[in-house]
Scaffold this active site. Structure first.
Site, short mmCIF file in Angstrom:
data_model
loop_
_atom_site.label_atom_id
_atom_site.label_comp_id
_atom_site.label_asym_id
_atom_site.label_seq_id
_atom_site.Cartn_x
_atom_site.Cartn_y
_atom_site.Cartn_z
N ASP A 231 0.82 -1.22 0.00
CA ASP A 231 0.00 0.00 0.00
C ASP A 231 0.85 1.26 0.00
OD1 ASP A 231 0.96 -0.26 2.62
OD2 ASP A 231 -0.97 -0.90 3.41
N ASN B 284 -7.12 -2.72 14.61
CA ASN B 284 -8.51 -3.08 14.30
C ASN B 284 -8.61 -4.33 13.42
OD1 ASN B 284 -7.62 -2.16 11.86
ND2 ASN B 284 -9.08 -0.48 11.65
N HIS C 19 -6.99 -4.78 10.53
CA HIS C 19 -6.79 -4.58 9.09
C HIS C 19 -5.48 -5.24 8.62
CE1 HIS C 19 -4.51 -0.44 9.42
NE2 HIS C 19 -3.70 -1.44 9.55
N GLU D 21 -9.61 -2.08 5.60
CA GLU D 21 -10.20 -1.74 6.89
C GLU D 21 -11.46 -2.56 7.15
OE1 GLU D 21 -8.45 -0.08 8.75
OE2 GLU D 21 -7.72 1.83 7.95
P1 PGA Z 1 2.42 -1.17 12.62
O1 PGA Z 1 1.23 -1.20 11.58
O2 PGA Z 1 3.36 -2.22 12.18
O3 PGA Z 1 2.98 0.21 12.51
O4 PGA Z 1 1.82 -1.44 13.95
C1 PGA Z 1 0.67 -2.40 11.18
C2 PGA Z 1 -0.56 -2.14 10.36
O5 PGA Z 1 -1.27 -1.16 10.63
O6 PGA Z 1 -0.85 -2.94 9.45
#
Ligand code: PGA
Length: 255
Positions: A67, A136, A138, A143
């Site tokens: 992404d 959450n 995702h 999302e």
């Molecule tokens: P993070 O993000 O590794 O910064 O915790 C993971 C994500 O949101 O997929």
């Protein structure tokens, strides 16, 4: 699903790097799906170290990132282009033409997303996809919702994602509200998936993804339907797993 427990973040990163390195040694022209965020930083550090020690050769590896924030230029220090460049790409011998990320800006978003999917297909599909997980649930920027997109698409970030990622920006107002992300179908088509989670703030999402019902409300729970997933967790991220009482017997590895 294979679940491996690491003592801490450092060991998680070493285990993840060993798995990725083994995949590259087995198939030097590996198509590797990459993730950003805080979680894979240790993995990238380890992979760079292995490369510098002459253990790994990325010259035939092809990469596709999950992404990119929509609206950021590649040289924006908050963009995932910049993150990948500074944390990984510029330190290893990947060929520039083998590196792919969704663009942060596009004249025609629909065509750009379709082209990204076509590029993955032209590369033979993703052999190994590295994933983090959001608080959450995702994965990529898919999302939670009533429905999920199958293919690469422009998505509105959830308020909790904007809050969680504000730590990488000057203020919460600077966090882009949209991103281009591979879809759940793009991710599920990968031949192998490596999901990494570290820290107690991921414990709920990990338990929901691994032990809860398969639901679009927890996008990572769809990974239960994938035939070849390896999950590497540190102890803090595994805290809410019900199966933990049986770890010694029932889980593939225990530290
Ligand atoms: P993070 O993000 O590794 O910064 O915790 C993971 C994500 O949101 O997929």
């Amino acid at each position: 699903m294979e679940v491996l427990l690491a003592r801490d973040y450092h060991q998680l990163s070493q285990m993840a790097a060993r798995l990725v390195a083994a995949a590259i040694k087995e198939k030097p022209a590996l198509t590797l799906g990459l993730a950003t965020g805080a979680t894979p930083l240790g993995l990238y550090r380890e992979l760079v170290r292995l490369y510098q020690e002459g253990e790994l050769d990325f010259s035939q590896v092809v990469t596709f990132n999950l992404d990119e924030y929509y609206g950021l230029f590649p040289d924006d220090p908050c963009s995932y282009h910049y993150y990948m460049e500074t944390n990984f790409f510029q330190h290893v011998n990947l060929r520039r033409e083998n590196i792919h990320l969704p663009p942060g800006r596009a004249e025609d978003v629909t065509a750009t997303c379709a082209a990204y999917e076509a590029a993955i297909a032209a590369a033979g599909g993703i052999d190994l996809q590295v994933l983090g997980i959001g608080r959450n649930g995702h994965i990529g920027f898919n999302e939670p919702g009533a429905a999920l997109n199958a293919t690469t698409h422009l998505i509105d970030l959830a308020p909790e994602t904007i809050r969680a990622n504000a730590r990488f920006f000057a203020s919460i107002n600077a966090v882009p509200r949209q991103a281009i992300s591979m879809g759940m179908g793009s991710i599920m088509k990968a031949r192998r998936i490596l999901l990494l989670a570290s820290g107690r703030d991921k414990a709920w999402a990990v338990a929901a993804a691994l032990e809860g019902p398969v639901t679009t409300r927890v996008p990572a729970s769809l990974l239960q339907l994938h035939p070849r997933v390896t999950v590497i967790l540190d102890r803090a991220a595994s805290r809410q797993l019900q199966g933990k009482a049986n770890r010694d017997e029932g889980w593939p590895m225990c530290y």
